[in-house]
Design a protein around this motif. Structure first.
Motif, short mmCIF file in Angstrom:
data_model
loop_
_atom_site.label_atom_id
_atom_site.label_comp_id
_atom_site.label_asym_id
_atom_site.label_seq_id
_atom_site.Cartn_x
_atom_site.Cartn_y
_atom_site.Cartn_z
N ARG A 87 3.37 -2.73 -0.53
CA ARG A 87 2.84 -2.56 -1.80
C ARG A 87 1.46 -1.73 -1.89
NH1 ARG A 87 3.72 -7.20 -4.68
NH2 ARG A 87 2.42 -6.66 -6.16
N LEU A 88 0.86 -1.71 -0.68
CA LEU A 88 -0.43 -0.68 -0.51
C LEU A 88 0.17 0.72 -0.59
CD1 LEU A 88 -3.36 -0.39 -0.24
CD2 LEU A 88 -3.08 -0.38 2.34
N ASN A 89 1.15 1.07 0.00
CA ASN A 89 1.67 2.19 0.05
C ASN A 89 2.20 2.77 -1.24
OD1 ASN A 89 1.18 2.55 2.94
ND2 ASN A 89 3.36 1.84 3.71
N SER A 90 2.73 1.76 -1.92
CA SER A 90 3.40 2.15 -3.34
C SER A 90 2.39 2.45 -4.26
CB SER A 90 4.23 1.22 -3.62
OG SER A 90 3.67 0.00 -3.94
N GLY A 91 1.08 2.11 -4.18
CA GLY A 91 0.13 2.53 -5.20
C GLY A 91 -0.20 1.17 -5.80
N ASP A 92 0.77 0.21 -5.70
CA ASP A 92 0.46 -0.99 -6.42
C ASP A 92 -0.57 -1.87 -6.23
OD1 ASP A 92 1.41 -2.88 -8.57
OD2 ASP A 92 2.07 -4.17 -7.18
N ALA A 217 -11.80 -4.17 8.78
CA ALA A 217 -12.37 -3.24 7.60
C ALA A 217 -11.15 -3.55 6.56
CB ALA A 217 -12.51 -2.02 8.10
N TRP A 218 -11.50 -3.02 5.74
CA TRP A 218 -10.61 -2.83 4.51
C TRP A 218 -9.75 -1.73 4.70
CZ3 TRP A 218 -13.91 -4.67 -0.28
CH2 TRP A 218 -14.35 -5.95 -0.28
N ALA A 219 -8.50 -1.76 4.17
CA ALA A 219 -7.55 -0.51 4.29
C ALA A 219 -7.23 0.20 3.06
CB ALA A 219 -6.39 -1.22 5.01
N LEU A 220 -7.22 1.20 2.78
CA LEU A 220 -6.85 2.01 1.68
C LEU A 220 -5.84 3.13 2.07
CD1 LEU A 220 -9.87 1.18 1.11
CD2 LEU A 220 -9.90 2.32 -0.77
#
Length: 453
Positions: A87-92, A217-220
């Motif tokens: 979901r992170l990779n998809s931009g959601d 850490a947080w991931a983006l």
């Protein structure tokens, strides 16, 4: 014809200006929607639904970030790390806040580190302790896509015969439960997750450390959009400068740093063998308090022994002094029902005495410390906290100053003088651990409910 030409020119101008318009970046999209979407794994150290509200270290930290941005938080809970990353990779999702530690093989942008953990090889007490991967004689089961799996991939080069498997069906706590249930022999867990779990399952043991210092850490997404990423550094700097991050750490992890196998095992056993005799009275006299908090306090005081006695003459299951017993209407401190009723009444009085501007759960922690050393000494520590330009209404801050009450250069300037503030801290931490354990045992149906008074 003229009108047609004018219409064509307008369309062309609109197309040209439309082409020149830069698409909004991530931060602009968040501002437009007034919502930031944060993904996290469900669990006691990240995010969970309590009976009262949503809670969790990562949840509250994300709330602070949303407030920093001036938008609303939409937390998106996951039960699978793989799904979270998808979901992170998809931009959601805008970011993942889930106690994730940095690893060079992960294709994400990590913000500044705000905690450190270590990875521990875990097994069940009773089997021979493994001291290195050379001693592992059964498969190690870890979560698919986790840093634990990445660590094992690297270790495999040194130990080519090492057996390990990944799962996407169990979370970290479920893997630890599988150790207890002897469904698996070994797993790897992060130190903070393990510390939380061992409060009520002391038979989970550490073989050795797989890593020493992993930076959380947080991931983006690594999509070259710096708009949100650029704000993480000043946000965490402000959280550190205001000591809000420290207060969150203390709230969720400050009371679990120490682990004693024998004491924890004795508590879990007493929760099933002894507590049922007195549970109905804890429930009856708790009033606005959580009966499990009252029971945790009682265990710290007397280990649920109605005939307990200290050298100073404090007696009973709630260990009341003679003056306190008289104050709360207890005529016989050795009668457990009277003593529980009196202890509950006294704790409620202490909570009401705490200044109203102090919010929960800190009000309760201040009251528990007062039960141990007295409100006067606790208030002295609050005054020292204020003198040192910190928040006297924050338990996390006052907790740092209570030990100063054993030092002459501090206590000589206080109203109530010397006190074992260091003991009061340990006292409150112990009760918080017992309380956490009772909540978990109760909500998971692991407490014996039959009574024999």
């Amino acid at each position: 014809m003229q009108q047609l030409i004018q219409l064509i020119m307008v369309v062309v101008i609109l197309l040209i200006t439309g082409c020149d318009k830069t698409p909004p970046n991530q931060l602009e999209k968040i501002k437009q929607k007034q919502v930031i979407k944060v993904g996290t794994l469900v669990g006691p150290s990240n995010y969970f639904q309590s009976q009262r509200a949503e809670q969790g270290f990562e949840y509250e930290l994300s709330q602070h970030f949303a407030q920093y941005l001036g938008v609303h938080l939409q937390i998106v809970p996951f039960f699978s790390l793989t799904e979270l990353f998808e979901r992170l990779n998809s931009g959601d999702l805008d970011l993942a806040a889930s106690g994730l530690s940095y690893h060079p093989l992960r294709e994400y942008r990590f913000g500044p580190s705000y905690r450190t953990v270590s990875q521990k090889l875990v097994y069940k007490q009773g089997r021979v302790r493994p001291r290195s991967f050379a001693d592992i004689d059964a498969p190690i089961i870890v979560i698919e896509g986790s840093n634990h799996a990445l660590s094992l991939e690297k270790i495999q080069y040194e130990y080519p015969s090492l057996e390990w498997q990944t799962t996407n069906n169990l979370d970290e706590e479920e893997l630890l439960q599988a150790i207890i249930d002897e469904e698996i022999d070994f797993t790897i867990a992060d130190s903070h997750t393990l510390a939380l779990f061992r409060r009520y399952h002391p038979n989970v043991s550490i073989g050795f450390s797989v890593t020493q210092t992993d930076h959380v850490a947080w991931a983006l997404r690594d999509d070259h959009d710096d708009s949100l990423y650029a704000l993480l550094m000043p946000f965490f700097e402000s959280m550190n400068n205001s000591e809000t991050l420290y207060a969150l750490e203390e709230k969720y992890f400050g009371h679990i740093n120490e682990f004693n196998y024998v004491n924890t095992l004795a508590f879990v056993e007493a929760s099933n063998d002894t507590l049922p005799k007195y549970r109905a009275w804890f429930e009856e006299y708790a009033g606005e308090l959580d009966w499990r908090l009252l029971a945790a306090l009682s265990y710290q005081e007397s280990m649920w022994n109605p005939r307990a006695k200290s050298p100073t003459g404090v007696r009973g299951i709630m260990m009341l002094t003679q003056p306190t017993a008289k104050q709360v209407g207890v005529t016989n401190r050795l009668k457990p029902e009277q003593n529980i009723r009196g202890g509950a009444k006294y704790l409620q009085k202490l909570i009401k005495r705490i200044p109203k501007n102090i919010s929960q759960p800190d009000r309760t922690w201040f009251a528990l410390a007062s039960y141990n050393v007295g409100w006067g000494h606790v208030n002295d520590a609050r005054k020292i906290t204020k003198q040192q330009n910190s928040d006297p209404d924050s338990w996390a801050e006052v907790k740092k100053r209570l030990p100063l009450l054993i030092k002459k250069r501090y206590y000589r300037k206080t109203r109530y003088g010397y006190a074992r503030g260091d003991v009061a801290i340990q006292y409150v931490d112990n009760i918080r651990r017992y309380y956490d354990a009772l909540i978990w045992l109760d909500e998971n149906g692991a407490l014996n409910t039959s009574s024999d008074k």
